[in-house]
Design an enzyme around this catalytic site. Structure first.
Site, PDB file in Angstrom:
ATOM      1  N   GLU A  93       0.879  -1.171   0.000  1.00 43.08           N
ATOM      2  CA  GLU A  93       0.000   0.000   0.000  1.00 43.08           C
ATOM      3  C   GLU A  93       0.915   1.219   0.000  1.00 43.08           C
ATOM      4  OE1 GLU A  93      -3.024   1.144   3.114  1.00 43.08           O
ATOM      5  OE2 GLU A  93      -3.592  -0.929   2.739  1.00 43.08           O
ATOM      6  N   ASP A 134      -5.693  10.318   8.577  1.00 47.64           N
ATOM      7  CA  ASP A 134      -4.415   9.808   9.057  1.00 47.64           C
ATOM      8  C   ASP A 134      -4.048  10.390  10.415  1.00 47.64           C
ATOM      9  OD1 ASP A 134      -3.937   8.264   6.745  1.00 47.64           O
ATOM     10  OD2 ASP A 134      -3.292  10.053   5.668  1.00 47.64           O
TER      11      ASP A 134
END
Length: 263
Positions: A49, A60
């Site tokens: 990823e 995030d």
């Protein structure tokens, strides 16, 4: 069949769980990042990823936000991210790469142009966290028409009414977010994750991979044992941020991958 589909079919035939690693493209700089990505398959990573740096990464946590900022500060862009993928593909034509990020850079590029460039560079799938299923016509459906998997996130708050909508146009695998909140915020618990994975698998034949809150080989093994595999991101990014060498980070990754593969 994409590289992602082929990889999961092979793992299933071998009775193995998948280990997926997340790293930020261009962190801490292009050359170090490329060296790290090139080393991931030999460390046991089944799917890479690759984070696309963005200025406003709302999903995030601090570790990955800082990684994105470091990459941006060193001049990382969408074009340079595609350059990194192309450089990786010179020696590795098998390991699947999923580009994970936000829609703004793709929208700015235009969807048709981005998909053409991403496919040509060697990207196999997309995770775009700020495009809900209601916006599938925007990117998800065009991406799948172009031969790229579009991977959707399911979370602890994705109830039975919402889940079919989330799964509707998903392909490749389902990414189950094991905790409520941002990346790197808490520790995943198999007792919580197992029933949720079973609930998702009752509605799809796709592999279910669990991410968020996995930091040790033991946790990777435990979580992978109740799913089709696991994803580790913040812990790996944190190792790199702490000043560890690429070889040290890859040794850390190998421990995690070995844990997942023991499940």
């Amino acid at each position: 069949m994409t590289r992602i589909d082929a990889k999961f079919a092979r793992l299933k035939a071998e009775g193995k769980k998948a280990f997926v690693s997340y790293v930020m493209a261009g962190d801490p700089d292009f050359d170090t990042s490329l060296e790290l990505v090139k080393g991931l398959p030999a460390a046991g990573v089944d799917v890479i990823e690759l984070g696309l740096p963005f200025t406003d990464p709302m999903a995030d946590g601090p570790t990955i936000q800082l990684a994105g900022q470091r990459a941006l500060d060193r001049g990382m862009t969408l074009d340079r991210t595609l350059d990194l993928v192309r450089a990786f593909r010179e020696a590795d034509t098998e390991t699947p790469i999923v580009l994970m990020g936000y829609y703004n850079p793709i929208y700015s590029r235009t969807v048709p142009k981005f998909l053409e460039q991403a496919k040509a560079a060697g990207i196999d799938g997309l995770i775009v966290v700020d495009l809900p299923p209601e916006e599938d016509e925007e990117l998800c459906i065009p991406a799948q028409a172009a031969g790229l998997n579009f991977i959707r996130l399911a979370t602890p708050t994705t109830d039975d009414k919402r889940l079919p909508k989330v799964l509707q146009n998903t392909s490749g695998f389902v990414y189950y977010v094991s905790i409520t909140g941002i990346t790197g915020a808490a520790e995943a618990q198999a007792t919580d994750v197992g029933p949720e994975v079973a609930r998702i698998k009752a509605q799809t034949d796709l592999p279910v991979i669990v991410g968020f809150g996995i930091r040790t080989p033991e946790a990777a093994e435990t979580i992978a044992s109740v799913a089709d595999g696991c994803v580790v991101g913040s812990a790996i990014v944190g190792e790199l941020a702490s000043g560890k060498s690429v070889s040290e980070v890859l040794a850390f990754v190998k421990g995690l991958a070995d844990g997942a593969h023991r499940a």
